[in-house]
Design an enzyme around this catalytic site. Structure first.
Site, mmCIF file in Angstrom:
data_model
loop_
_atom_site.group_PDB
_atom_site.id
_atom_site.type_symbol
_atom_site.label_atom_id
_atom_site.label_comp_id
_atom_site.label_asym_id
_atom_site.label_seq_id
_atom_site.Cartn_x
_atom_site.Cartn_y
_atom_site.Cartn_z
ATOM 1 N N ASN A 169 -19.176 -6.439 23.434
ATOM 2 C CA ASN A 169 -19.197 -6.089 22.010
ATOM 3 C C ASN A 169 -18.111 -6.808 21.207
ATOM 4 O O ASN A 169 -16.996 -6.979 21.701
ATOM 5 C CB ASN A 169 -19.017 -4.575 21.836
ATOM 6 C CG ASN A 169 -20.187 -3.798 22.406
ATOM 7 O OD1 ASN A 169 -21.326 -4.257 22.386
ATOM 8 N ND2 ASN A 169 -19.910 -2.618 22.939
ATOM 9 N N ASN B 135 17.926 5.163 -7.482
ATOM 10 C CA ASN B 135 16.754 4.598 -8.166
ATOM 11 C C ASN B 135 16.777 3.066 -8.171
ATOM 12 O O ASN B 135 15.756 2.433 -7.915
ATOM 13 C CB ASN B 135 16.665 5.130 -9.601
ATOM 14 C CG ASN B 135 16.460 6.635 -9.617
ATOM 15 O OD1 ASN B 135 16.206 7.231 -8.563
ATOM 16 N ND2 ASN B 135 16.561 7.246 -10.785
ATOM 17 N N THR C 245 -28.587 -18.393 1.765
ATOM 18 C CA THR C 245 -28.361 -17.511 0.621
ATOM 19 C C THR C 245 -29.239 -16.294 0.892
ATOM 20 O O THR C 245 -30.301 -16.430 1.520
ATOM 21 C CB THR C 245 -28.752 -18.163 -0.723
ATOM 22 O OG1 THR C 245 -30.147 -18.453 -0.688
ATOM 23 C CG2 THR C 245 -27.976 -19.449 -0.989
ATOM 24 N N HIS C 246 -28.814 -15.145 0.477
ATOM 25 C CA HIS C 246 -29.540 -13.885 0.766
ATOM 26 C C HIS C 246 -29.733 -13.693 2.272
ATOM 27 O O HIS C 246 -30.708 -13.065 2.689
ATOM 28 C CB HIS C 246 -30.908 -13.848 0.077
ATOM 29 C CG HIS C 246 -30.878 -14.226 -1.369
ATOM 30 N ND1 HIS C 246 -30.686 -13.304 -2.372
ATOM 31 C CD2 HIS C 246 -30.976 -15.433 -1.974
ATOM 32 C CE1 HIS C 246 -30.692 -13.942 -3.553
ATOM 33 N NE2 HIS C 246 -30.842 -15.231 -3.321
ATOM 34 N N LYS D 295 -23.198 -4.825 28.249
ATOM 35 C CA LYS D 295 -22.742 -5.093 26.885
ATOM 36 C C LYS D 295 -21.422 -5.859 26.813
ATOM 37 O O LYS D 295 -20.513 -5.645 27.593
ATOM 38 C CB LYS D 295 -22.562 -3.772 26.121
ATOM 39 C CG LYS D 295 -23.840 -3.037 25.788
ATOM 40 C CD LYS D 295 -24.740 -3.774 24.803
ATOM 41 C CE LYS D 295 -24.169 -3.853 23.413
ATOM 42 N NZ LYS D 295 -24.202 -2.576 22.706
ATOM 43 N N LYS E 193 5.488 3.941 -0.515
ATOM 44 C CA LYS E 193 5.865 3.161 0.661
ATOM 45 C C LYS E 193 4.866 3.176 1.818
ATOM 46 O O LYS E 193 4.552 2.133 2.387
ATOM 47 C CB LYS E 193 7.230 3.614 1.180
ATOM 48 C CG LYS E 193 8.333 3.191 0.250
ATOM 49 C CD LYS E 193 9.677 3.739 0.646
ATOM 50 C CE LYS E 193 10.552 3.843 -0.577
ATOM 51 N NZ LYS E 193 10.029 4.771 -1.615
ATOM 52 N N SER F 10 11.761 11.172 2.768
ATOM 53 C CA SER F 10 11.067 9.898 3.031
ATOM 54 C C SER F 10 11.697 9.194 4.229
ATOM 55 O O SER F 10 11.295 8.098 4.593
ATOM 56 C CB SER F 10 11.131 8.998 1.793
ATOM 57 O OG SER F 10 12.466 8.802 1.374
ATOM 58 N N SER G 66 -19.095 -1.682 27.107
ATOM 59 C CA SER G 66 -19.612 -0.359 26.758
ATOM 60 C C SER G 66 -19.352 0.582 27.922
ATOM 61 O O SER G 66 -19.374 0.165 29.080
ATOM 62 C CB SER G 66 -21.112 -0.467 26.491
ATOM 63 O OG SER G 66 -21.738 0.778 26.704
ATOM 64 N N GLU H 113 -15.352 -6.472 14.257
ATOM 65 C CA GLU H 113 -15.794 -5.204 13.648
ATOM 66 C C GLU H 113 -14.602 -4.416 13.106
ATOM 67 O O GLU H 113 -14.638 -3.856 12.013
ATOM 68 C CB GLU H 113 -16.548 -4.352 14.672
ATOM 69 C CG GLU H 113 -17.922 -4.893 15.009
ATOM 70 C CD GLU H 113 -18.538 -4.130 16.169
ATOM 71 O OE1 GLU H 113 -19.159 -3.089 15.928
ATOM 72 O OE2 GLU H 113 -18.372 -4.562 17.331
ATOM 73 N N TYR I 17 12.102 6.767 -13.455
ATOM 74 C CA TYR I 17 11.810 7.146 -12.072
ATOM 75 C C TYR I 17 11.251 8.569 -11.996
ATOM 76 O O TYR I 17 11.742 9.487 -12.651
ATOM 77 C CB TYR I 17 13.080 7.066 -11.203
ATOM 78 C CG TYR I 17 12.802 7.457 -9.759
ATOM 79 C CD1 TYR I 17 12.329 6.514 -8.855
ATOM 80 C CD2 TYR I 17 12.948 8.776 -9.323
ATOM 81 C CE1 TYR I 17 12.018 6.871 -7.557
ATOM 82 C CE2 TYR I 17 12.636 9.140 -8.027
ATOM 83 C CZ TYR I 17 12.176 8.186 -7.146
ATOM 84 O OH TYR I 17 11.864 8.539 -5.867
ATOM 85 N N GLN J 132 7.960 7.827 -4.717
ATOM 86 C CA GLN J 132 8.270 7.788 -3.284
ATOM 87 C C GLN J 132 6.993 7.612 -2.447
ATOM 88 O O GLN J 132 7.046 7.168 -1.311
ATOM 89 C CB GLN J 132 8.997 9.070 -2.877
ATOM 90 C CG GLN J 132 9.393 9.121 -1.417
ATOM 91 C CD GLN J 132 10.346 10.272 -1.138
ATOM 92 O OE1 GLN J 132 11.514 10.204 -1.451
ATOM 93 N NE2 GLN J 132 9.812 11.328 -0.550
HETATM 94 N N1 ARG Z 1 13.584 8.355 -1.411
HETATM 95 C C1 ARG Z 1 13.426 7.979 -2.779
HETATM 96 C C2 ARG Z 1 12.227 7.052 -2.924
HETATM 97 O O1 ARG Z 1 11.781 6.569 -1.947
HETATM 98 C C3 ARG Z 1 14.644 7.284 -3.279
HETATM 99 C C4 ARG Z 1 14.915 7.443 -4.718
HETATM 100 C C5 ARG Z 1 15.233 8.820 -5.029
HETATM 101 N N2 ARG Z 1 15.787 9.013 -6.301
HETATM 102 C C6 ARG Z 1 15.878 10.226 -6.869
HETATM 103 N N3 ARG Z 1 16.440 10.323 -7.974
HETATM 104 N N4 ARG Z 1 15.378 11.280 -6.280
HETATM 105 O O2 ARG Z 1 11.728 6.833 -3.987
#
Ligand code: ARG
Length: 462
Positions: free
Chosen positions: A285, A110, A155-156, A283, A325, A23, A277, A290, A317, A322
């Site tokens: 735009n 974790n 409305t509508h 044009k 993110k 990650s 355009s 949008e 966990y 992971q």
């Molecule tokens: N890179 C992991 C995450 O983003 C960190 C936690 C990992 N923990 C583990 N026991 N593998 O979730």
């Protein structure tokens, strides 16, 4: 590359595993939270007598150097380090020697990632709320100039009743106020510390979770470690907050797109926020609204993606987590740039009040006023009044004019109970100003709303 966890392994990891498992390419944006977290953790270990003063000082100095290296771009990120937590710890140990290995006492990745990500998300809730405030400020400023500018309320997407443009804009101020409150509430609700939960079950070391919580500005400590290390409600909340906010932006954008068309002509976006355009030289735009409308799709997707990742995960966990993110980072980035460009596009657009007022002449916007008049002034049941007004509208259509332009004679011919006092009621400005019920469009009521939002923005502490 030797892994930090390689003790029990006989073979080294394949590079395919590194690519799949890591990650580090995206979680490195949490470096600030990670280093601050580690600093607070080691200070607590020191206060509890788990590491000595010298060890604590060495680790903190090392962490500061790592921070500096990351910020000046000299830190080398290796995919084989898997995630930022291990990359930072490894570099720390290279700088300070074996003592660096003491940092991870009474901690797991974790709870570490739960702290980093939670703190980042809390910070972003507030930063986004501040950007919404800036958009609201522009909206309220424009509104303050248009409390008497008539625009067809719809409305509508059909002309319905005359309203003023400020009233229309303040509907969006209401939406953005709710958004700001939602982001603030999420920041507050989730402001509890996961640090010290370790892998899932807590730790036998004599730690002080309250101390680390306080040093971060957390309001308290989480209750149950098993829940905490796999709780991603805070991430779901910001995704929902952003999705809802982008839905509001998308509605406004849709109106901006329509209003910029020749058919409406209510606004003209500044050249700085419109595009041309490649083939049609004439044009101009509305790409900005949008794209704002379009980007709503991806933030909705990010919300659904994480809900789906979390659904069905056994405690505690799991590596699935992971996947939390990238979608959150993408939604945050999208929200931030969207709010910034929306603010600029609104602040620089031209408003064509003539076209708005002209549009009010189409669609018999004061027909309801005639029905209300018949009901209130002539004591006719509203249903019957509605029917009579329908006849009046039909007559106006035959004559090719708006109900507000009918002569008294025409009206009187359709129903002789109508007297001259009806005439001012049909004027569009009067129609708008007649709606004085609380929260209504009448200029006096719109001014109250304006004062409400000006006060809200002034008092808002973020
Ligand atoms: N890179 C992991 C995450 O983003 C960190 C936690 C990992 N923990 C583990 N026991 N593998 O979730």
């Amino acid at each position: 590359m030797e892994k930090m966890w390689s003790g029990r392994f006989q073979q080294s990891a394949s590079s395919l595993l590194d690519d799949f498992n890591a990650s580090i390419l995206f979680d490195r944006r949490l470096y600030r939270e990670d280093i601050e977290g580690s600093t607070a953790h080691v200070r607590m270990l020191n206060a509890q007598g788990i590491v000595t003063d010298d060890e604590c000082e060495a680790i903190i100095k090392g962490l500061q150097q790592v921070l500096k290296e990351i910020e000046d771009g000299t830190f080398v990120w290796h995919i084989g380090d898997e995630d930022l937590h291990m990359a930072i710890e490894k570099r720390l140990t290279a700088i300070v020697g074996d003592v660096g290995g003491k940092l991870h006492t009474a901690r797991s990745r974790n709870d570490q990632v739960a702290v980093d990500f939670r703190r980042y998300v809390i910070r972003k809730n507030l930063e986004i709320a501040r950007l919404i405030r800036e958009v609201m400020e522009v909206i309220v400023t424009i509104a303050s100039q248009h409390t008497e500018t008539l625009i067809p309320g719809m409305t509508h997407l059909q002309h319905a009743q005359p309203i003023n443009f400020a009233f229309h804009l303040l509907a969006y101020a209401s939406m953005f106020e709710r958004d700001i409150e939602r982001f603030r509430q999420s920041a507050r609700r989730n402001n509890i510390s996961p640090l010290g939960c370790a892998a899932l079950a807590g730790t036998p070391h004599n730690i002080d979770r309250n101390m680390t919580a306080r040093s971060f500005g957390f309001d308290g400590v989480s209750t149950n470690c098993l829940d905490t290390v796999s709780d991603r409600d805070f991430a779901l909340e910001i995704l929902f907050n952003i999705a809802t906010m982008m839905m509001h932006i998308s509605r406004l954008s849709e109106e901006l797109v329509m209003w910029s068309s020749y058919e409406f002509g209510f606004v003209e976006l500044s050249d700085a926020y419109a595009t041309g355009s490649s083939i049609m030289p004439q044009k101009k735009n509305p790409d900005v609204p949008e794209l704002l409308r379009g980007k709503t799709g991806r933030v909705n997707g990010n919300l659904v993606a994480l809900l789906t990742v979390m659904k069905g995960l056994p405690l505690a966990y799991n590596k699935d987590t992971q996947e939390d993110k990238e979608g959150v980072f993408d939604s945050i980035d999208t929200a931030e740039i969207s709010l910034q460009i929306l603010r600029e596009a609104l602040a620089t657009m031209q408003i064509n009040t003539g076209a708005m007022e002209q549009a009010c002449k189409i669609g018999h916007l004061s027909a309801t006023d005639l029905a209300d008049y018949l009901a209130a002034h002539c004591n006719i049941p509203f249903r019957t009044a509605h029917f009579i007004t329908g006849k009046v509208v039909a007559r106006a259509e035959v004559l090719g004019i708006d109900v507000s332009d009918l002569s008294f004679e025409e009206l009187h011919r359709i129903d002789e109970r109508i007297d001259e006092s009806v005439m001012p009621k049909l004027q569009l400005m009067n129609s708008m100003n007649a709606r004085t019920s609380q929260g209504g469009t009448a200029t006096v009521r719109t001014l109250e709303q304006l004062i409400y939002f000006e006060h809200y923005l002034k008092e808002l502490e973020l």
